[in-house]
Scaffold this active site. Structure first.
Site, PDB file in Angstrom:
ATOM      1  N   ASN A  89       0.870  -1.185   0.000  1.00 26.51           N
ATOM      2  CA  ASN A  89       0.000   0.000   0.000  1.00 26.51           C
ATOM      3  C   ASN A  89       0.900   1.226   0.000  1.00 26.51           C
ATOM      4  O   ASN A  89       1.506   1.551   1.022  1.00 26.51           O
ATOM      5  CB  ASN A  89      -0.907  -0.039   1.241  1.00 26.51           C
ATOM      6  CG  ASN A  89      -1.780   1.196   1.358  1.00 26.51           C
ATOM      7  OD1 ASN A  89      -1.801   2.045   0.455  1.00 26.51           O
ATOM      8  ND2 ASN A  89      -2.503   1.311   2.461  1.00 26.51           N
ATOM      9  N   TRP A  90       0.977   1.871  -1.148  1.00 27.26           N
ATOM     10  CA  TRP A  90       1.902   3.008  -1.293  1.00 27.26           C
ATOM     11  C   TRP A  90       1.337   4.292  -0.671  1.00 27.26           C
ATOM     12  O   TRP A  90       2.011   5.319  -0.645  1.00 27.26           O
ATOM     13  CB  TRP A  90       2.248   3.226  -2.774  1.00 27.26           C
ATOM     14  CG  TRP A  90       3.039   2.088  -3.379  1.00 27.26           C
ATOM     15  CD1 TRP A  90       3.593   1.027  -2.714  1.00 27.26           C
ATOM     16  CD2 TRP A  90       3.363   1.898  -4.771  1.00 27.26           C
ATOM     17  NE1 TRP A  90       4.250   0.199  -3.606  1.00 27.26           N
ATOM     18  CE2 TRP A  90       4.114   0.705  -4.869  1.00 27.26           C
ATOM     19  CE3 TRP A  90       3.082   2.622  -5.943  1.00 27.26           C
ATOM     20  CZ2 TRP A  90       4.589   0.227  -6.096  1.00 27.26           C
ATOM     21  CZ3 TRP A  90       3.557   2.144  -7.164  1.00 27.26           C
ATOM     22  CH2 TRP A  90       4.301   0.973  -7.243  1.00 27.26           C
ATOM     23  N   LYS A  91       0.097   4.235  -0.214  1.00 27.00           N
ATOM     24  CA  LYS A  91      -0.560   5.399   0.412  1.00 27.00           C
ATOM     25  C   LYS A  91      -0.342   6.650  -0.450  1.00 27.00           C
ATOM     26  O   LYS A  91      -0.276   6.541  -1.674  1.00 27.00           O
ATOM     27  CB  LYS A  91      -0.078   5.559   1.858  1.00 27.00           C
ATOM     28  CG  LYS A  91      -0.297   4.259   2.660  1.00 27.00           C
ATOM     29  CD  LYS A  91      -0.128   4.403   4.144  1.00 27.00           C
ATOM     30  CE  LYS A  91      -0.372   3.051   4.817  1.00 27.00           C
ATOM     31  NZ  LYS A  91      -0.237   3.094   6.268  1.00 27.00           N
ATOM     32  N   HIS A 128      -9.701   1.023   4.936  1.00 25.15           N
ATOM     33  CA  HIS A 128      -8.416   1.206   5.616  1.00 25.15           C
ATOM     34  C   HIS A 128      -8.620   2.092   6.848  1.00 25.15           C
ATOM     35  O   HIS A 128      -9.416   3.034   6.817  1.00 25.15           O
ATOM     36  CB  HIS A 128      -7.383   1.819   4.676  1.00 25.15           C
ATOM     37  CG  HIS A 128      -5.994   1.748   5.236  1.00 25.15           C
ATOM     38  ND1 HIS A 128      -5.535   2.641   6.177  1.00 25.15           N
ATOM     39  CD2 HIS A 128      -4.987   0.867   5.023  1.00 25.15           C
ATOM     40  CE1 HIS A 128      -4.289   2.310   6.502  1.00 25.15           C
ATOM     41  NE2 HIS A 128      -3.933   1.242   5.821  1.00 25.15           N
ATOM     42  N   GLU A 130      -6.965   4.433   8.014  1.00 25.96           N
ATOM     43  CA  GLU A 130      -6.756   5.876   7.783  1.00 25.96           C
ATOM     44  C   GLU A 130      -8.000   6.504   7.168  1.00 25.96           C
ATOM     45  O   GLU A 130      -8.309   7.666   7.432  1.00 25.96           O
ATOM     46  CB  GLU A 130      -5.506   6.072   6.897  1.00 25.96           C
ATOM     47  CG  GLU A 130      -4.233   5.767   7.685  1.00 25.96           C
ATOM     48  CD  GLU A 130      -3.078   5.224   6.867  1.00 25.96           C
ATOM     49  OE1 GLU A 130      -3.095   5.345   5.627  1.00 25.96           O
ATOM     50  OE2 GLU A 130      -2.151   4.655   7.482  1.00 25.96           O
ATOM     51  N   GLU A 139      -5.449  -5.224  10.321  1.00 25.88           N
ATOM     52  CA  GLU A 139      -4.436  -4.201  10.577  1.00 25.88           C
ATOM     53  C   GLU A 139      -4.732  -3.531  11.918  1.00 25.88           C
ATOM     54  O   GLU A 139      -5.544  -2.586  11.969  1.00 25.88           O
ATOM     55  CB  GLU A 139      -4.439  -3.145   9.470  1.00 25.88           C
ATOM     56  CG  GLU A 139      -4.083  -3.692   8.102  1.00 25.88           C
ATOM     57  CD  GLU A 139      -3.487  -2.614   7.202  1.00 25.88           C
ATOM     58  OE1 GLU A 139      -2.395  -2.839   6.684  1.00 25.88           O
ATOM     59  OE2 GLU A 139      -4.096  -1.542   7.043  1.00 25.88           O
ATOM     60  N   GLY A 155       2.528   1.965  10.937  1.00 27.83           N
ATOM     61  CA  GLY A 155       3.486   3.072  10.857  1.00 27.83           C
ATOM     62  C   GLY A 155       4.183   3.376  12.166  1.00 27.83           C
ATOM     63  O   GLY A 155       4.816   4.422  12.312  1.00 27.83           O
ATOM     64  N   SER A 208       3.433  -2.466  10.292  1.00 24.43           N
ATOM     65  CA  SER A 208       4.881  -2.562  10.503  1.00 24.43           C
ATOM     66  C   SER A 208       5.461  -3.908  10.076  1.00 24.43           C
ATOM     67  O   SER A 208       6.354  -4.449  10.730  1.00 24.43           O
ATOM     68  CB  SER A 208       5.234  -2.241  11.958  1.00 24.43           C
ATOM     69  OG  SER A 208       4.860  -0.899  12.269  1.00 24.43           O
ATOM     70  N   GLY A 212       2.861  -1.237   4.308  1.00 27.21           N
ATOM     71  CA  GLY A 212       2.899   0.200   4.037  1.00 27.21           C
ATOM     72  C   GLY A 212       4.320   0.653   3.773  1.00 27.21           C
ATOM     73  O   GLY A 212       4.870   0.455   2.694  1.00 27.21           O
ATOM     74  N   GLY A 213       4.949   1.246   4.778  1.00 28.09           N
ATOM     75  CA  GLY A 213       6.262   1.868   4.613  1.00 28.09           C
ATOM     76  C   GLY A 213       7.295   1.014   3.889  1.00 28.09           C
ATOM     77  O   GLY A 213       8.000   1.509   3.000  1.00 28.09           O
TER      78      GLY A 213
HETATM   79  P1  13P Z   1       2.994   0.164   7.759  1.00 29.94           P
HETATM   80  O1  13P Z   1       3.513  -1.109   7.113  1.00 29.94           O
HETATM   81  O2  13P Z   1       3.744   1.381   7.320  1.00 29.94           O
HETATM   82  O3  13P Z   1       2.865   0.018   9.234  1.00 29.94           O
HETATM   83  O4  13P Z   1       1.498   0.388   7.192  1.00 29.94           O
HETATM   84  C1  13P Z   1       0.596  -0.658   7.235  1.00 29.94           C
HETATM   85  C2  13P Z   1      -0.607  -0.278   6.451  1.00 29.94           C
HETATM   86  O5  13P Z   1      -1.376   0.580   6.847  1.00 29.94           O
HETATM   87  C3  13P Z   1      -0.838  -0.965   5.176  1.00 29.94           C
HETATM   88  O6  13P Z   1      -2.112  -0.700   4.677  1.00 29.94           O
END
Ligand code: 13P
Length: 256
Positions: free
Chosen positions: A9-11, A95, A97, A167, A173, A213, A234-235
């Site tokens: 997920n490149w957000k 998600h 967020e 999640e 994050g 993470s 994510g990251g």
């Molecule tokens: P991180 O891997 O940066 O914690 O993010 C997880 C995420 O929200 C994937 O959708």
């Protein structure tokens, strides 16, 4: 045997040229893996060019959100039909967020999942509790409520093809990954709930990703748990080396 699925997920990161370069590297380095599904989720604006860059490869594209309507006067939104037309096969819905910053509700997420399936997209349904909810002992109650609302509009056969992403919000994050045992506890509860709502056979087919993470050094122990079928990253998906290491780590010895 459930087929592993690893999604990045490149957000709201990467310029178009960065996204295309990362997609090309993922294609070059993960394209040979036939034993897992590998997915990248760029911003909506980049879904089409990234999908074009990945055409003919085994790497699929997801959008990060969709609207529930097929079309209409919804300024700034993307419909599932448009996302499918742009070359995506998946769409992330619910998600944390989006729930936290954009007011998405359990019921709204259910409508999005219904619409995604109606337009040929596989929903990646995100659920997970906050730290306060976990500490209040409400973890399974929250996850079950989110799951029930999202699955309610679907037939059992449709549920079988949904990808669920557990999640925990406190792990996103933060560098604070759930331990494999913590994740497994919730994954097993999710699968039991899917079985209650559909059937044990359908629940056995549903793939449940862990997200929060995920890194190259923790993917293997997470994947060793019986109910963890992949990861939503994510990251660590923003850099080819770490994402590729996560994919190979998820596949274990099979990828060598
Ligand atoms: P991180 O891997 O940066 O914690 O993010 C997880 C995420 O929200 C994937 O959708």
């Amino acid at each position: 045997m459930r087929r592993p699925i690893i999604a990045g997920n490149w957000k709201m990161h990467l310029t178009l040229s960065e996204a295309l370069a990362l997609a090309a590297e993922v294609r070059n380095r993960c394209g040979r893996f036939r034993q897992a599904d590998v997915v990248v989720a760029p911003v909506g604006l980049h879904v089409h060019p990234v999908a074009a860059r990945l055409e003919g490869s085994t790497i699929a594209v997801a959008a990060q959100n969709c609207h529930a309507a097929a079309k209409g006067a919804f300024t700034g939104e993307l419909s599932p039909a448009q996302i499918r037309d742009a070359g995506a096969a998946y769409v992330i819905i619910g998600h944390s967020e989006r729930r936290q910053f954009f007011g998405e509700t359990d019921e709204g997420v259910g409508k999005k999942g219904r619409a995604a399936i109606d337009h040929g997209l596989v929903p990646i349904l995100c659920i997970g509790e906050t730290l306060a909810e976990r500490e209040a002992g409400r973890m399974l109650e929250v996850v079950t409520r989110q799951l029930d609302a999202a699955l309610a509009p679907l037939t059992p056969e449709e549920v079988a093809d949904v990808v669920i992403a557990y999640e925990p919000v406190w792990a996103i994050g933060t560098g604070r990954t759930a331990t494999p045992a913590q994740a497994q506890e919730v994954h097993a509860a999710i699968r039991r709930r899917v079985a209650e709502k559909t059937s044990p056979a359908i629940a056995e087919r549903v793939r449940i990703q862990y997200g929060g993470s995920v890194k190259p050094d923790n993917i293997a122990t997470l994947m060793a748990e019986p109910d963890i079928d992949g990861a939503l990253v994510g990251g660590a998906s923003l850099e080819a080396n770490s994402f590729v290491q996560i994919v190979t780590g998820a596949l274990g010895a099979e990828s060598n």
